[in-house]
Design a protein around this motif. Structure first.
Motif, PDB file in Angstrom:
ATOM      1  N   ALA A 154     -10.947  -6.314  -1.113  1.00 21.93           N
ATOM      2  CA  ALA A 154     -10.836  -4.950  -0.571  1.00 21.93           C
ATOM      3  C   ALA A 154     -10.479  -5.079   0.896  1.00 21.93           C
ATOM      4  O   ALA A 154     -10.888  -6.032   1.573  1.00 21.93           O
ATOM      5  N   SER A 155      -9.716  -4.131   1.400  1.00 18.48           N
ATOM      6  CA  SER A 155      -9.253  -4.240   2.787  1.00 18.48           C
ATOM      7  C   SER A 155      -9.174  -2.868   3.433  1.00 18.48           C
ATOM      8  O   SER A 155      -9.163  -1.837   2.755  1.00 18.48           O
ATOM      9  N   GLU A 156      -9.100  -2.881   4.746  1.00 16.61           N
ATOM     10  CA  GLU A 156      -8.933  -1.650   5.518  1.00 16.61           C
ATOM     11  C   GLU A 156      -8.107  -1.986   6.755  1.00 16.61           C
ATOM     12  O   GLU A 156      -8.242  -3.067   7.334  1.00 16.61           O
ATOM     13  N   TYR A 157      -7.244  -1.047   7.134  1.00 15.50           N
ATOM     14  CA  TYR A 157      -6.389  -1.249   8.314  1.00 15.50           C
ATOM     15  C   TYR A 157      -6.281   0.070   9.061  1.00 15.50           C
ATOM     16  O   TYR A 157      -6.046   1.111   8.452  1.00 15.50           O
ATOM     17  N   ARG A 158      -6.451   0.030  10.355  1.00 20.17           N
ATOM     18  CA  ARG A 158      -6.260   1.210  11.194  1.00 20.17           C
ATOM     19  C   ARG A 158      -5.475   0.785  12.441  1.00 20.17           C
ATOM     20  O   ARG A 158      -5.831  -0.197  13.103  1.00 20.17           O
ATOM     21  N   SER A 159      -4.431   1.537  12.726  1.00 20.15           N
ATOM     22  CA  SER A 159      -3.656   1.276  13.942  1.00 20.15           C
ATOM     23  C   SER A 159      -4.196   2.134  15.074  1.00 20.15           C
ATOM     24  O   SER A 159      -4.631   3.270  14.860  1.00 20.15           O
ATOM     25  N   ALA A 160      -4.155   1.589  16.281  1.00 17.64           N
ATOM     26  CA  ALA A 160      -4.650   2.340  17.442  1.00 17.64           C
ATOM     27  C   ALA A 160      -3.718   3.481  17.803  1.00 17.64           C
ATOM     28  O   ALA A 160      -4.142   4.444  18.446  1.00 17.64           O
TER      29      ALA A 160
END
Length: 384
Positions: free
Chosen positions: A149-155
């Protein structure tokens, strides 16, 4: 033109129409109310100047055709109001009619230009989203005997990719993952992110040992950064020879054998993964970490892998400093190990969601840095 091309704009129009229905009720009521009210009001009170509100409000929420329709109805309403009082041919009413028609035409033009701009922006965003999905592909839910499972958030707002990266690849008999952080954040670092991910995808599936893979990545990243800097003379390019030494990628690479309860780790200046087991979170700090990619050596001897136990049911949390270095209002770093240890009974998907929600609540505002996170769980190997 295909049926899909026709259906999609039609669906968009229908959705826009539903959203604007309540807003359009006001202009329509006003168009009807003005001539009715003028019929009962004294001759010295005239409400016709309010009719311009109808097309003005409509142009803000609807397209040019609806705006033109409402503008036309407003003109008809003014004609009816003027005819009721016998003032239709007076100079005052004629000026009002001309002004209303001209302003309605301008509002239709404004709505048309706005629609064109929105469609152009939508096309640009579609291309951008497609490009970003190619560069940073979503991770699979499973690779071999491990769940992911993964999560990504860009600033940066409206972007799906920035300076953080991750990828997974299957080699014969093992699963390999990389998580990394390009120096910089947001859109400015996408080029370096693409170089790193492209090199990993090209080589990770090979049967070479993990140190050889990292040495290959070091060479590819160093070449890519130097190649990019050579275009410093191109218009609009920000690369320069001077900043090559200041550009690098911190990364952790792990190799999880299918039939052996261990994990091999090489760290290149990146925060250590956390091993989650029995309500504890243990940092897998390698004894001999390497320099970040782009700054290290090119030989296999420069990279030494460390091996740690990774039994069935264990979970591995890989993350970037956008997670561990998020601060609260008092400037205190997010206690990732402590929070993760409290949720070691969670499956990878719920665990990622819990940490992400907790991180956002801890920051009490938008994240100031890109962040990426992967949770890997070793499942019991299927019976052969």
């Amino acid at each position: 033109m295909t049926a899909a091309t026709i259906t999609t704009p039609l669906a968009e129009i229908l959705r826009a129409w539903r959203r604007s229905t309540l807003w359009l009720a006001g202009p329509l009521v006003l168009i009807v109310a003005v001539p009715v009210a003028d019929h009962f009001l004294p001759p010295d009170i005239h409400l016709a100047h309010l009719l311009i509100v109808a097309p003005a409000v409509t142009s803000a929420v609807a397209g040019p055709r609806v705006t033109a329709l409402i503008g036309g109805l407003a003109v008809v309403s003014l004609v009816i109001a003027g005819a009721e009082r016998g003032f239709l041919t007076t100079e005052n009413v004629l000026v009002e009619l001309a002004s209303l028609a001209v302003l309605s035409g301008l509002l239709v033009l404004f709505s048309l230009l706005r629609n064109r701009h929105e469609l152009e922006l939508l096309r640009v965003r579609s291309v951008s989203d497609a490009t970003q999905r190619v560069v940073l592909r979503p991770l699979p839910d499973r690779a071999g005997p491990v769940s992911i499972a993964s999560e990504y958030r860009s600033a940066e707002a409206d972007t799906r990719i920035g300076g953080d990266l991750y990828a997974v690849a299957r080699a014969s008999g093992s699963t390999r993952l990389v998580i990394g952080d390009v120096r910089g954040k947001g859109l400015a670092s996408i080029g370096d992110t693409a170089i790193m991910l492209g090199a990993f995808r090209a080589a990770a599936h090979r049967q070479s040992p993990l140190p050889e893979l990292v040495a290959y990545l070091e060479g590819a990243v160093r070449w890519g950064l130097a190649e990019f800097s050579e275009c410093s003379g191109c218009p609009g390019c920000s690369g320069s020879e001077a900043d090559v030494g200041e550009r690098f990628v911190t990364a952790v690479l792990v190799d999880i054998p299918d039939n052996e309860p261990v994990v091999h780790v090489i760290s290149c200046g990146h925060p250590p993964p956390l091993l989650l087991r029995n309500s504890t979170a243990t940092a897998l700090s390698v004894p001999d970490p390497a320099l970040p990619l782009g700054l290290g050596g090119l030989s296999d001897d420069s990279y030494v892998q460390a091996t740690f136990p990774f039994a069935y049911g264990d979970r591995l949390l890989l993350y970037t400093d956008g997670v561990s270095e998020t601060r609260d209002g008092q400037g205190t770093f997010y206690p990732l190990a402590e929070r993760a240890a409290a949720w070691t009974d969670q499956a990878p998907g719920p665990l990622v969601q819990k940490i992400t929600a907790d991180l956002e609540a801890y920051a009490a505002g938008p994240l100031e840095d890109d962040m990426a996170m992967i949770v890997v769980q070793r499942d019991k190997a299927p019976a052969v």
